[in-house]
Design a protein around this motif. Structure first.
Motif, PDB file in Angstrom:
ATOM      1  N   ILE A  31       0.869  -1.172   0.000  1.00 40.76           N
ATOM      2  CA  ILE A  31       0.000   0.000   0.000  1.00 40.76           C
ATOM      3  C   ILE A  31       0.906   1.221   0.000  1.00 40.76           C
ATOM      4  O   ILE A  31       1.795   1.339   0.852  1.00 40.76           O
ATOM      5  N   GLY A  32       0.715   2.111  -0.959  1.00 44.81           N
ATOM      6  CA  GLY A  32       1.560   3.296  -0.950  1.00 44.81           C
ATOM      7  C   GLY A  32       1.673   3.969  -2.294  1.00 44.81           C
ATOM      8  O   GLY A  32       0.899   3.704  -3.228  1.00 44.81           O
ATOM      9  N   PHE A  33       2.698   4.822  -2.407  1.00 50.65           N
ATOM     10  CA  PHE A  33       2.857   5.690  -3.575  1.00 50.65           C
ATOM     11  C   PHE A  33       3.988   5.246  -4.504  1.00 50.65           C
ATOM     12  O   PHE A  33       4.319   5.950  -5.450  1.00 50.65           O
ATOM     13  N   ARG A  34       4.646   4.129  -4.212  1.00 50.51           N
ATOM     14  CA  ARG A  34       5.710   3.560  -5.044  1.00 50.51           C
ATOM     15  C   ARG A  34       6.775   4.612  -5.395  1.00 50.51           C
ATOM     16  O   ARG A  34       6.980   4.933  -6.572  1.00 50.51           O
ATOM     17  N   PRO A  35       7.446   5.135  -4.404  1.00 46.44           N
ATOM     18  CA  PRO A  35       8.396   6.231  -4.658  1.00 46.44           C
ATOM     19  C   PRO A  35       9.572   5.838  -5.557  1.00 46.44           C
ATOM     20  O   PRO A  35      10.131   6.685  -6.253  1.00 46.44           O
ATOM     21  N   THR A  36       9.942   4.553  -5.560  1.00 43.94           N
ATOM     22  CA  THR A  36      11.065   4.120  -6.394  1.00 43.94           C
ATOM     23  C   THR A  36      10.784   4.311  -7.878  1.00 43.94           C
ATOM     24  O   THR A  36      11.686   4.569  -8.668  1.00 43.94           O
ATOM     25  N   VAL A  37       9.488   4.193  -8.267  1.00 46.79           N
ATOM     26  CA  VAL A  37       9.136   4.334  -9.682  1.00 46.79           C
ATOM     27  C   VAL A  37       8.314   5.607  -9.913  1.00 46.79           C
ATOM     28  O   VAL A  37       7.534   5.689 -10.863  1.00 46.79           O
ATOM     29  N   ALA A  38       8.492   6.592  -9.020  1.00 49.67           N
ATOM     30  CA  ALA A  38       7.867   7.916  -9.166  1.00 49.67           C
ATOM     31  C   ALA A  38       6.348   7.840  -9.242  1.00 49.67           C
ATOM     32  O   ALA A  38       5.711   8.478 -10.089  1.00 49.67           O
ATOM     33  N   PHE A  68       2.181  -7.048   9.254  1.00 51.26           N
ATOM     34  CA  PHE A  68       2.925  -5.932   8.666  1.00 51.26           C
ATOM     35  C   PHE A  68       4.388  -6.340   8.540  1.00 51.26           C
ATOM     36  O   PHE A  68       4.991  -6.814   9.495  1.00 51.26           O
ATOM     37  N   LEU A  69       4.958  -6.166   7.353  1.00 46.56           N
ATOM     38  CA  LEU A  69       6.341  -6.589   7.120  1.00 46.56           C
ATOM     39  C   LEU A  69       7.342  -5.434   7.210  1.00 46.56           C
ATOM     40  O   LEU A  69       8.387  -5.570   7.829  1.00 46.56           O
ATOM     41  N   ARG A  70       7.030  -4.305   6.587  1.00 49.26           N
ATOM     42  CA  ARG A  70       7.953  -3.164   6.635  1.00 49.26           C
ATOM     43  C   ARG A  70       7.243  -1.927   6.109  1.00 49.26           C
ATOM     44  O   ARG A  70       6.251  -2.019   5.372  1.00 49.26           O
ATOM     45  N   PRO A  71       7.756  -0.738   6.437  1.00 49.75           N
ATOM     46  CA  PRO A  71       7.190   0.486   5.878  1.00 49.75           C
ATOM     47  C   PRO A  71       7.541   0.604   4.394  1.00 49.75           C
ATOM     48  O   PRO A  71       8.494  -0.026   3.917  1.00 49.75           O
ATOM     49  N   GLU A  72       6.798   1.431   3.700  1.00 51.71           N
ATOM     50  CA  GLU A  72       7.156   1.747   2.314  1.00 51.71           C
ATOM     51  C   GLU A  72       8.439   2.577   2.308  1.00 51.71           C
ATOM     52  O   GLU A  72       8.646   3.413   3.195  1.00 51.71           O
ATOM     53  N   GLN A  73       9.306   2.325   1.337  1.00 56.48           N
ATOM     54  CA  GLN A  73      10.552   3.089   1.263  1.00 56.48           C
ATOM     55  C   GLN A  73      10.992   3.246  -0.197  1.00 56.48           C
ATOM     56  O   GLN A  73      10.549   2.504  -1.076  1.00 56.48           O
ATOM     57  N   LYS A  74      11.844   4.225  -0.422  1.00 56.19           N
ATOM     58  CA  LYS A  74      12.364   4.474  -1.760  1.00 56.19           C
ATOM     59  C   LYS A  74      13.719   3.806  -1.906  1.00 56.19           C
ATOM     60  O   LYS A  74      14.601   3.976  -1.050  1.00 56.19           O
ATOM     61  N   THR A 126      -1.661   3.370  -4.223  1.00 56.61           N
ATOM     62  CA  THR A 126      -2.171   2.154  -4.852  1.00 56.61           C
ATOM     63  C   THR A 126      -2.203   1.027  -3.827  1.00 56.61           C
ATOM     64  O   THR A 126      -1.517   1.061  -2.798  1.00 56.61           O
ATOM     65  N   ILE A 127      -3.005   0.014  -4.144  1.00 58.31           N
ATOM     66  CA  ILE A 127      -3.117  -1.200  -3.320  1.00 58.31           C
ATOM     67  C   ILE A 127      -2.813  -2.352  -4.261  1.00 58.31           C
ATOM     68  O   ILE A 127      -3.659  -2.766  -5.057  1.00 58.31           O
ATOM     69  N   GLU A 128      -1.581  -2.864  -4.200  1.00 60.57           N
ATOM     70  CA  GLU A 128      -1.106  -3.836  -5.177  1.00 60.57           C
ATOM     71  C   GLU A 128      -0.662  -5.124  -4.485  1.00 60.57           C
ATOM     72  O   GLU A 128       0.140  -5.083  -3.553  1.00 60.57           O
TER      73      GLU A 128
END
Length: 309
Positions: free
Chosen positions: A243-250, A279-285, A255-257
């Protein structure tokens, strides 16, 4: 369970044992009330009735209505109440005019005239009527006038489980699905339709199902990576969810993928339910796609271990 969507079709029951409330989440605290409702109905030869409201009253009368996210959609709540053994469910459309009913009007017009209440079972902190003026003390003081019995679930019985809808929302907003699931008595879930995304996942070996949640009022847990059970077409599969904004791919929007393990089908337009396990980890870039792929492999390994346990 018989469902009444409004008050027009319901006729007074001969021996109605009633409770009422929003019951968002139908969590372990609610389950104490539902269990007692069933016990009282069975002991008196009556029928259990639950009155609930839709939309959630806070979305109508509160200034923070835009910020309120719910633990259960109406359909989810109906299913859970059915599983709990409720015999009659009355879903009252909650409007501004309905919120203006006094406690006296609520008792006479709803509990007595419409439902024929003989016994009322409520939690220790339950309030009703305009400005939440009615409660156990009010009904008890006027019991002889109304002709029905009232039973209050003691504070210690409800607080013994330490659960509230607000606590569960707070836990999910922090990504703490372990606590949320403990309080709910089951895994938290999201249900939605699979829609097309940018399809970047398949180019790096992790094709994902991009979900659009059915109800915009449903609470989406904190951004991050989770181990999930995936219910699709009568099957329960394993997966890892981002769940998040996928910062690595801008990415530009949330999204919920879900990467569904050992699964390779085109399911665009179909429905799927995710049940949160851990929960495994936070979203990160990450510094490029190779670093992202390496982390996704670790995530998959961690998620599989969770789901196998």
């Amino acid at each position: 369970m018989i469902i009444y969507r409004g008050l027009d079709d319901i006729q007074p029951l001969p021996n109605a044992v009633v409770t009422s409330g929003t019951f968002d989440g139908v969590h372990r605290g609610h389950q104490i009330i539902l269990s007692r409702l069933t016990e009282v109905a069975q002991a008196s030869g009556g029928e259990s009735v639950l009155i609930t409201y839709w939309p959630h009253p806070r979305t109508v009368v509160s200034n923070d209505s835009q910020n309120l996210k719910l633990l259960t959609t109406l359909d989810e709540k109906i299913e859970l109440l059915d599983q709990a053994g409720v015999e009659h469910l009355v879903v009252i459309p909650f409007t501004r005019s309905f919120s203006e009913l006094t406690s006296e009007e609520y008792i006479r017009q709803i509990l007595l005239d419409k439902i024929g209440t003989k016994k009322l079972v409520i939690g220790y902190d339950h309030r009703f009527g305009r400005d939440r003026e009615g409660g156990f003390d009010y009904i008890q003081a006027h019991q002889s006038e109304y002709g029905f019995e009232v039973e209050e679930i003691p504070r210690q019985d409800v607080e013994a489980v330490g659960v509230s809808s607000s606590k569960i929302r707070a836990a999910l907003n922090e990504g703490n699905v372990h606590t949320a699931n403990l309080f709910l008595g089951r895994p938290y879930n999201l249900t939605g339709t699979i829609v097309k995304g940018r399809q970047l996942g398949r180019t790096i070996g992790f094709p994902t199902a991009n979900m659009q949640v059915d109800d915009p009022s449903k609470l989406i847990p904190a951004n991050g990576v989770y181990a999930v059970d995936v219910e699709y077409a009568g099957q329960t599969l394993g997966g890892m969810l981002n769940i998040g904004f996928r910062p690595t791919v801008a990415g530009t929007h949330q999204t919920i993928e879900t990467y569904i393990f050992d699964f390779d089908k085109d399911i665009y337009g179909e429905h799927m339910t995710l049940r949160f396990r851990e929960f495994l980890r936070p979203e990160q870039k990450f510094d490029g796609l190779p670093a992202l792929v390496a982390q996704l492999k670790h995530d998959e390994e961690a998620a599989r271990k969770v789901l196998e346990s």
